[in-house]
Motif scaffolding. Structure first.
Motif, PDB file in Angstrom:
ATOM      1  N   GLY A  95       4.442  -7.643   2.574  1.00  0.00           N
ATOM      2  CA  GLY A  95       4.197  -7.619   4.000  1.00  0.00           C
ATOM      3  C   GLY A  95       3.305  -6.469   4.419  1.00  0.00           C
ATOM      4  N   GLN A  96       2.864  -6.540   5.671  1.00  0.00           N
ATOM      5  CA  GLN A  96       1.851  -5.621   6.168  1.00  0.00           C
ATOM      6  C   GLN A  96       2.356  -4.189   6.291  1.00  0.00           C
ATOM      7  OE1 GLN A  96       0.014  -6.938   9.840  1.00  0.00           O
ATOM      8  NE2 GLN A  96      -1.991  -6.626   8.938  1.00  0.00           N
ATOM      9  N   ASP A  97       3.587  -4.005   6.767  1.00  0.00           N
ATOM     10  CA  ASP A  97       4.110  -2.642   6.934  1.00  0.00           C
ATOM     11  C   ASP A  97       4.210  -1.933   5.587  1.00  0.00           C
ATOM     12  OD1 ASP A  97       4.274  -2.975   9.642  1.00  0.00           O
ATOM     13  OD2 ASP A  97       6.409  -3.469   9.657  1.00  0.00           O
ATOM     14  N   TYR A  98       4.755  -2.631   4.589  1.00  0.00           N
ATOM     15  CA  TYR A  98       4.873  -2.049   3.249  1.00  0.00           C
ATOM     16  C   TYR A  98       3.492  -1.748   2.688  1.00  0.00           C
ATOM     17  CZ  TYR A  98       6.232  -1.545  -1.671  1.00  0.00           C
ATOM     18  OH  TYR A  98       6.407  -1.073  -2.941  1.00  0.00           O
ATOM     19  N   SER A  99       2.553  -2.653   2.919  1.00  0.00           N
ATOM     20  CA  SER A  99       1.190  -2.477   2.427  1.00  0.00           C
ATOM     21  C   SER A  99       0.567  -1.209   2.999  1.00  0.00           C
ATOM     22  CB  SER A  99       0.351  -3.697   2.807  1.00  0.00           C
ATOM     23  OG  SER A  99      -1.004  -3.483   2.520  1.00  0.00           O
ATOM     24  N   ARG A 100       0.760  -0.966   4.289  1.00  0.00           N
ATOM     25  CA  ARG A 100       0.197   0.235   4.908  1.00  0.00           C
ATOM     26  C   ARG A 100       0.778   1.506   4.308  1.00  0.00           C
ATOM     27  NH1 ARG A 100       0.597  -2.153  11.064  1.00  0.00           N
ATOM     28  NH2 ARG A 100      -1.472  -3.141  11.123  1.00  0.00           N
ATOM     29  N   ILE A 101       2.087   1.494   4.062  1.00  0.00           N
ATOM     30  CA  ILE A 101       2.742   2.667   3.472  1.00  0.00           C
ATOM     31  C   ILE A 101       2.196   2.938   2.078  1.00  0.00           C
ATOM     32  CG2 ILE A 101       4.942   3.549   2.597  1.00  0.00           C
ATOM     33  CD1 ILE A 101       6.289   2.001   4.928  1.00  0.00           C
ATOM     34  N   GLN A 102       2.062   1.877   1.276  1.00  0.00           N
ATOM     35  CA  GLN A 102       1.601   2.050  -0.098  1.00  0.00           C
ATOM     36  C   GLN A 102       0.122   2.424  -0.167  1.00  0.00           C
ATOM     37  OE1 GLN A 102       3.547   2.103  -2.961  1.00  0.00           O
ATOM     38  NE2 GLN A 102       5.064   2.203  -1.319  1.00  0.00           N
ATOM     39  N   ALA A 103      -0.688   1.845   0.715  1.00  0.00           N
ATOM     40  CA  ALA A 103      -2.109   2.204   0.748  1.00  0.00           C
ATOM     41  C   ALA A 103      -2.269   3.679   1.088  1.00  0.00           C
ATOM     42  CB  ALA A 103      -2.855   1.339   1.760  1.00  0.00           C
ATOM     43  N   ARG A 104      -1.474   4.147   2.048  1.00  0.00           N
ATOM     44  CA  ARG A 104      -1.551   5.556   2.435  1.00  0.00           C
ATOM     45  C   ARG A 104      -1.095   6.459   1.287  1.00  0.00           C
ATOM     46  NH1 ARG A 104       1.306  10.644   3.564  1.00  0.00           N
ATOM     47  NH2 ARG A 104      -0.079  11.716   5.038  1.00  0.00           N
ATOM     48  N   GLU A 105      -0.003   6.078   0.609  1.00  0.00           N
ATOM     49  CA  GLU A 105       0.496   6.882  -0.509  1.00  0.00           C
ATOM     50  C   GLU A 105      -0.524   6.936  -1.645  1.00  0.00           C
ATOM     51  OE1 GLU A 105       3.200   9.232  -2.735  1.00  0.00           O
ATOM     52  OE2 GLU A 105       3.081   8.731  -0.596  1.00  0.00           O
ATOM     53  N   ASN A 106      -1.139   5.806  -1.941  1.00  0.00           N
ATOM     54  CA  ASN A 106      -2.145   5.776  -3.006  1.00  0.00           C
ATOM     55  C   ASN A 106      -3.380   6.603  -2.640  1.00  0.00           C
ATOM     56  OD1 ASN A 106      -0.417   4.111  -4.398  1.00  0.00           O
ATOM     57  ND2 ASN A 106      -1.544   2.223  -3.962  1.00  0.00           N
ATOM     58  N   ALA A 107      -3.767   6.545  -1.370  1.00  0.00           N
ATOM     59  CA  ALA A 107      -4.919   7.337  -0.918  1.00  0.00           C
ATOM     60  C   ALA A 107      -4.614   8.828  -1.018  1.00  0.00           C
ATOM     61  CB  ALA A 107      -5.284   6.962   0.521  1.00  0.00           C
ATOM     62  N   LEU A 108      -3.400   9.214  -0.627  1.00  0.00           N
ATOM     63  CA  LEU A 108      -3.009  10.622  -0.711  1.00  0.00           C
ATOM     64  C   LEU A 108      -2.975  11.090  -2.168  1.00  0.00           C
ATOM     65  CD1 LEU A 108      -2.040  13.208   0.673  1.00  0.00           C
ATOM     66  CD2 LEU A 108       0.294  12.288   0.581  1.00  0.00           C
ATOM     67  N   ASN A 109      -2.470  10.230  -3.053  1.00  0.00           N
ATOM     68  CA  ASN A 109      -2.416  10.594  -4.469  1.00  0.00           C
ATOM     69  C   ASN A 109      -3.813  10.771  -5.058  1.00  0.00           C
ATOM     70  OD1 ASN A 109       0.376  10.685  -4.658  1.00  0.00           O
ATOM     71  ND2 ASN A 109       0.566   8.563  -5.315  1.00  0.00           N
ATOM     72  N   GLU A 110      -4.753   9.908  -4.646  1.00  0.00           N
ATOM     73  CA  GLU A 110      -6.104  10.061  -5.178  1.00  0.00           C
ATOM     74  C   GLU A 110      -6.764  11.332  -4.663  1.00  0.00           C
ATOM     75  OE1 GLU A 110     -10.343   8.105  -4.484  1.00  0.00           O
ATOM     76  OE2 GLU A 110      -9.056   6.807  -5.703  1.00  0.00           O
ATOM     77  N   ALA A 111      -6.599  11.600  -3.368  1.00  0.00           N
ATOM     78  CA  ALA A 111      -7.166  12.840  -2.818  1.00  0.00           C
ATOM     79  C   ALA A 111      -6.548  14.057  -3.503  1.00  0.00           C
ATOM     80  CB  ALA A 111      -6.921  12.905  -1.308  1.00  0.00           C
ATOM     81  N   THR A 112      -5.241  13.998  -3.765  1.00  0.00           N
ATOM     82  CA  THR A 112      -4.550  15.101  -4.426  1.00  0.00           C
ATOM     83  C   THR A 112      -5.033  15.271  -5.854  1.00  0.00           C
ATOM     84  OG1 THR A 112      -2.585  14.710  -3.064  1.00  0.00           O
ATOM     85  CG2 THR A 112      -2.293  16.012  -5.059  1.00  0.00           C
TER      86      THR A 112
END
Length: 293
Positions: A95-112
């Motif tokens: 679902g969309q809410d879970y997708s947004r959370i995971q996209a944000r977490e993955n983006a933060l991990n890549e930046a980190t």
């Protein structure tokens, strides 16, 4: 329910080419429209995993991320020279809410990942741990990698931020010709497997590319020149000096300059997010002899 690939095809979002290769128990999937290089083309979206379905999903998701990130008109999330800090996640999984959370977490991990890696290499005072590794990857896979690519060792460089929330793991393979090949990833500090699996996949990809580059003569991109230079042992002294220098200073992660969902045309199908730290160091740039690959 349609598969993710079927939905992409219906929306005319699917890549023109999808190639699947296997190594041991691992699947490597390349999605692209055209190739910029026969070695390590930056137009290729890769998915590497010991689960074949996840490898396909990762490749297709990265393809969507790169395509849809171009649509952003927000100055904070607009595509710059590179796609550092962008990440996507398909909505159809949970679902969309879970997708947004995971996209944000993955983006933060890549930046980190890229922040910690660049700071660790550029500042020899930065603290890190050098260990035998990886600990969460099947030992037979590690042994096969060592034997097939004639490696002297595969070790883990672990760099943790000052608050001990995020850890970067760089798997570093030393070849018997004195070269070094790497693959890295970051995650929450306790999630060892979550960062070692993609780091191992990236290391595998780089080793395969280096083997091919050794056999074929060609003009190489900046990325390929850096990979080849370290793998062939040209800058081995720099790597050994960095590993021997220790370091006592924790890296403090600054505030996020970018932390926003990307507004794009397929938000019901894929969530795209971008995170970048204030003063994010250049990663794929600077002098060739920077171990940032």
């Amino acid at each position: 329910m349609r598969t993710f690939l079927q939905e992409l095809r219906l929306r005319k979002l699917a890549p023109r080419q999808i190639e699947v290769a296997r190594w041991n128990a691992w699947t490597m999937v390349s999605s692209y429209d055209s190739l910029s290089s026969n070695f390590i083309s930056e137009t290729v979206s890769m998915g590497i995993d010991n689960n074949s379905e996840l490898a396909v999903l990762k490749s297709l998701t990265e393809y969507c991320e790169r395509r849809l990130s171009r649509e952003s008109e927000d100055p904070v999330t607009r595509l710059t020279k590179r796609t550092d800090g962008f990440a996507a996640f398909p909505c159809y999984v949970r679902g969309q809410d879970y997708s947004r959370i995971q996209a944000r977490e993955n983006a933060l991990n890549e930046a980190t990942e890229r922040y910690l890696w660049a700071r660790w290499w550029d500042d020899h005072n930065s603290k890190f741990q050098l260990e035998n590794g990886p600990s969460s990857i099947n030992r037979s896979d590690v042994n096969t990698l060592i034997n097939e690519f004639n490696l002297k060792s595969v070790r883990s460089i672990n760099v943790t931020d000052s608050l001990e929330n995020k850890t970067l793991t760089v798997l570093i393979a030393e070849t018997f010709n004195g070269g070094f090949v790497t693959g890295g990833s970051a995650s929450n500090s306790r999630e060892v497997g979550r960062r070692e699996l993609p780091a191992f996949g990236e290391l595998l990809r780089h080793l395969i590319v280096f083997r091919k580059m050794e056999k074929e003569s060609a003009t190489h991109s900046f990325y390929e020149q850096r990979l080849f230079g370290f793998a062939s042992g040209n800058w081995a002294d720099l790597v050994r000096a960095r590993l021997a220098s220790g370091g006592t200073v924790d890296i403090v992660l600054p505030s996020l300059e970018a932390d926003s969902e990307v507004c794009q045309s397929e938000m019901d199908l894929v969530s795209v997010h971008r995170c970048l730290y204030s003063g994010q160091p250049e990663f794929m740039g600077g002098p060739l002899e920077r171990l940032c690959i």
